[in-house]
Design a protein around this motif. Sequence first.
Motif, PDB file in Angstrom:
ATOM      1  N   ASP A 271     -26.641  29.191 -91.795  1.00  0.00           N
ATOM      2  CA  ASP A 271     -26.072  27.873 -92.094  1.00  0.00           C
ATOM      3  C   ASP A 271     -24.671  27.970 -92.678  1.00  0.00           C
ATOM      4  O   ASP A 271     -23.847  27.062 -92.504  1.00  0.00           O
ATOM      5  CB  ASP A 271     -26.984  27.115 -93.062  1.00  0.00           C
ATOM      6  N   ARG A 272     -24.400  29.051 -93.372  1.00  0.00           N
ATOM      7  CA  ARG A 272     -23.080  29.196 -94.000  1.00  0.00           C
ATOM      8  C   ARG A 272     -21.958  29.277 -92.966  1.00  0.00           C
ATOM      9  O   ARG A 272     -20.813  28.893 -93.241  1.00  0.00           O
ATOM     10  CB  ARG A 272     -23.046  30.421 -94.911  1.00  0.00           C
ATOM     11  N   VAL A 273     -22.260  29.791 -91.759  1.00  0.00           N
ATOM     12  CA  VAL A 273     -21.255  29.816 -90.695  1.00  0.00           C
ATOM     13  C   VAL A 273     -20.865  28.380 -90.335  1.00  0.00           C
ATOM     14  O   VAL A 273     -19.696  28.069 -90.119  1.00  0.00           O
ATOM     15  CB  VAL A 273     -21.791  30.568 -89.462  1.00  0.00           C
ATOM     16  N   ASN A 274     -21.868  27.522 -90.291  1.00  0.00           N
ATOM     17  CA  ASN A 274     -21.614  26.113 -90.037  1.00  0.00           C
ATOM     18  C   ASN A 274     -20.771  25.506 -91.155  1.00  0.00           C
ATOM     19  O   ASN A 274     -19.763  24.834 -90.913  1.00  0.00           O
ATOM     20  CB  ASN A 274     -22.947  25.365 -89.910  1.00  0.00           C
ATOM     21  N   ASP A 275     -21.156  25.764 -92.396  1.00  0.00           N
ATOM     22  CA  ASP A 275     -20.466  25.182 -93.550  1.00  0.00           C
ATOM     23  C   ASP A 275     -19.044  25.703 -93.686  1.00  0.00           C
ATOM     24  O   ASP A 275     -18.118  24.951 -94.022  1.00  0.00           O
ATOM     25  CB  ASP A 275     -21.246  25.473 -94.829  1.00  0.00           C
ATOM     26  N   GLU A 276     -18.863  27.008 -93.434  1.00  0.00           N
ATOM     27  CA  GLU A 276     -17.562  27.631 -93.675  1.00  0.00           C
ATOM     28  C   GLU A 276     -16.575  27.416 -92.528  1.00  0.00           C
ATOM     29  O   GLU A 276     -15.369  27.336 -92.753  1.00  0.00           O
ATOM     30  CB  GLU A 276     -17.751  29.139 -93.909  1.00  0.00           C
ATOM     31  N   VAL A 277     -17.076  27.350 -91.292  1.00  0.00           N
ATOM     32  CA  VAL A 277     -16.175  27.335 -90.136  1.00  0.00           C
ATOM     33  C   VAL A 277     -16.326  26.081 -89.280  1.00  0.00           C
ATOM     34  O   VAL A 277     -15.348  25.385 -88.984  1.00  0.00           O
ATOM     35  CB  VAL A 277     -16.392  28.594 -89.266  1.00  0.00           C
ATOM     36  N   PHE A 278     -17.559  25.763 -88.874  1.00  0.00           N
ATOM     37  CA  PHE A 278     -17.729  24.807 -87.793  1.00  0.00           C
ATOM     38  C   PHE A 278     -17.652  23.348 -88.215  1.00  0.00           C
ATOM     39  O   PHE A 278     -17.426  22.477 -87.365  1.00  0.00           O
ATOM     40  CB  PHE A 278     -19.012  25.093 -87.029  1.00  0.00           C
ATOM     41  N   ILE A 279     -17.835  23.053 -89.481  1.00  0.00           N
ATOM     42  CA  ILE A 279     -17.579  21.670 -89.916  1.00  0.00           C
ATOM     43  C   ILE A 279     -16.101  21.353 -89.724  1.00  0.00           C
ATOM     44  O   ILE A 279     -15.736  20.322 -89.151  1.00  0.00           O
ATOM     45  CB  ILE A 279     -18.005  21.466 -91.386  1.00  0.00           C
ATOM     46  N   ALA A 280     -15.245  22.267 -90.169  1.00  0.00           N
ATOM     47  CA  ALA A 280     -13.797  22.064 -90.022  1.00  0.00           C
ATOM     48  C   ALA A 280     -13.396  22.035 -88.552  1.00  0.00           C
ATOM     49  O   ALA A 280     -12.586  21.203 -88.121  1.00  0.00           O
ATOM     50  CB  ALA A 280     -13.036  23.163 -90.753  1.00  0.00           C
ATOM     51  N   MET A 281     -13.974  22.937 -87.759  1.00  0.00           N
ATOM     52  CA  MET A 281     -13.618  23.016 -86.342  1.00  0.00           C
ATOM     53  C   MET A 281     -14.078  21.767 -85.586  1.00  0.00           C
ATOM     54  O   MET A 281     -13.353  21.237 -84.742  1.00  0.00           O
ATOM     55  CB  MET A 281     -14.239  24.262 -85.724  1.00  0.00           C
ATOM     56  N   SER A 282     -15.283  21.283 -85.896  1.00  0.00           N
ATOM     57  CA  SER A 282     -15.807  20.093 -85.222  1.00  0.00           C
ATOM     58  C   SER A 282     -14.942  18.872 -85.510  1.00  0.00           C
ATOM     59  O   SER A 282     -14.635  18.077 -84.611  1.00  0.00           O
ATOM     60  CB  SER A 282     -17.245  19.830 -85.663  1.00  0.00           C
ATOM     61  N   LYS A 283     -14.548  18.707 -86.770  1.00  0.00           N
ATOM     62  CA  LYS A 283     -13.725  17.548 -87.131  1.00  0.00           C
ATOM     63  C   LYS A 283     -12.338  17.635 -86.504  1.00  0.00           C
ATOM     64  O   LYS A 283     -11.746  16.617 -86.143  1.00  0.00           O
ATOM     65  CB  LYS A 283     -13.627  17.430 -88.647  1.00  0.00           C
ATOM     66  N   ALA A 284     -11.829  18.863 -86.360  1.00  0.00           N
ATOM     67  CA  ALA A 284     -10.519  19.023 -85.739  1.00  0.00           C
ATOM     68  C   ALA A 284     -10.576  18.739 -84.241  1.00  0.00           C
ATOM     69  O   ALA A 284      -9.635  18.197 -83.665  1.00  0.00           O
ATOM     70  CB  ALA A 284      -9.998  20.438 -85.984  1.00  0.00           C
ATOM     71  N   LEU A 285     -11.692  19.102 -83.588  1.00  0.00           N
ATOM     72  CA  LEU A 285     -11.807  18.926 -82.146  1.00  0.00           C
ATOM     73  C   LEU A 285     -12.130  17.492 -81.742  1.00  0.00           C
ATOM     74  O   LEU A 285     -11.622  16.985 -80.745  1.00  0.00           O
ATOM     75  CB  LEU A 285     -12.891  19.858 -81.587  1.00  0.00           C
TER      76      LEU A 285
END
Length: 581
Positions: A271-285
Amino acid sequence: MNIIGSVSPVKLRGTIQSRYWWDPNPGQKCSFHKDSGGNSLQALRNSGCMGCRMKAPISSDMKPRHRTRPLQVVCKDFPRPELENTINFLEAAQLSSSFRSGARPSKPLKVVIAGAGLAGLSTAKYLADAGHKPILLEARDVLGGKVAAWKDSDGDWYETGLHIFFGAYPNMQNLFGELGINDRLQWKEHSMIFAMPNKPGEFSRFDFPEVLPAPLNGIFAILRNNEMLTWPEKVRFAIGLLPAILGGQAYVQAQDGLTVTEWMRRQGVPDRVNDEVFIAMSKALNFINPDELSMQCILIALNRFLQEKHGSKMAFLDGNPPERLCMPIVDHVQSLGGEVKLNSRIQKIELNPDGTVKHFLLSSGNIICGDVYVIATPVDILKLLLPQEWKEISYFKKLEKLVGVPVINVHIWFDRKLKNTYDHLLFSRSPLLSVYADMSVTCKEYYDPDRSMLELVFAPAEQWISCSDQEIVDATMKELAKLFPDEISADQSKAKILKYHVVKTPRSVYKTVPNCEPCRPLQRSPIEGFYLAGDYTKQKYLASMEGAVLSGKLCAQAIVQDYDVLVARTHRSPSAEMSVA
């Protein structure tokens, strides 16, 4: 830590006073001169359906900076990367050249295009290249659609969004080259920079080494960063990605039915991969969180960014998009006999007895006729314009699932130069903010040696789109206090706001939720002589500027391919009843 480099003086010719610019490459000389064309788009504040609003509490010490003409900038922050040898760039260049090198039409088609965003501009550009006569209609008084911008009473620009041009945008990069404006892209160092929520005021970097080819440079950037993910987390993430690497495009397409969060749990990614990277990436995309975004979107982005050496390298436009990008397209179209008309909003698509388009009726009461018709508006506007007779056709009925996502763009001018920033795009990793940049540093036209102007993407914005501008700015300041703890406080006891602009877009790019892909239409519709362009239509770059430009090229290509049929239909009167699929 500030890495924007040294300062070099630059003299501006004409009536503009001498000013200072940050120059990361001291050996390169910068020069400026007035735009020889003298074209200046005076964009007003009227926003129509895009929902722009402005608040401007102007401080008395904020002096107006009026400019009579836009500046042409001949300068680069970093050298332009070598993009021309990539397969995607060459394919895009070949498609562009096909319009110029094809046989000239004996009877040029009069193509009426609704919407002067990047999709409509691209459609018009390539049709003009092919020898046809586009008539481009824009509802508002400003070019650009989702890249529109406006000038306030001080001469400062505020934009619909914070727009980044990636190396992995081959059709966009070709377009700049075809227009002769490659120098208007300010390339930044090859890095991705993330704020550290647990360490206020600090950042974590992913630096892509220039000496390594793709995908090794991306792998090295990920492995070298130990601040955001631990080694066990990196290993489990890599194992989770193996099916995508081995399965190729077929696997990527099959993930459209899963959200990012669902996919990661299925693959055993922490889950930390989601919290650390993919939340930011999803919002940017796509301006939404991973629990809504289709995993296909993430995998496509990773593929584009990791398979090309310079794919994830970023550039900023050197000024406002309407003048610096859109006007060169308009000039090109008009030089080849095309037309561009602002303040020309379509009220209705009138039909012939056989269900084909008879003409476009404008809100002014004027009628615009053509041989071919294109709608290049956002999908939500298209759905409002669809004639009742078309709505049960499968091609159009599928559009119901495609809905624009709300987004808010915030601009804040401060009374001082902020130090805790970079000459780059920054991922805020805030629950309210997506990405941001100090445009007084990253963009030459917006440069100010004494004050910072932060441009921020406020997302997800669905719960905030109806809030007042003041509420949005107050919430933004609370988040900025975490990013700039030594310089900004929510009560403005530190850096003070001189003015701000809030631009609301209630329906922006289409929301890339699971199972949208089958609903995206081809550019060629089942209605003879009627076509679509827009990032929501079928093309491989999803909801992006690159997707919009490619959709316009594919739309133009379909019209060119259908030339004989389209010419033939102009010689016959419509009579047959339309069949509903």
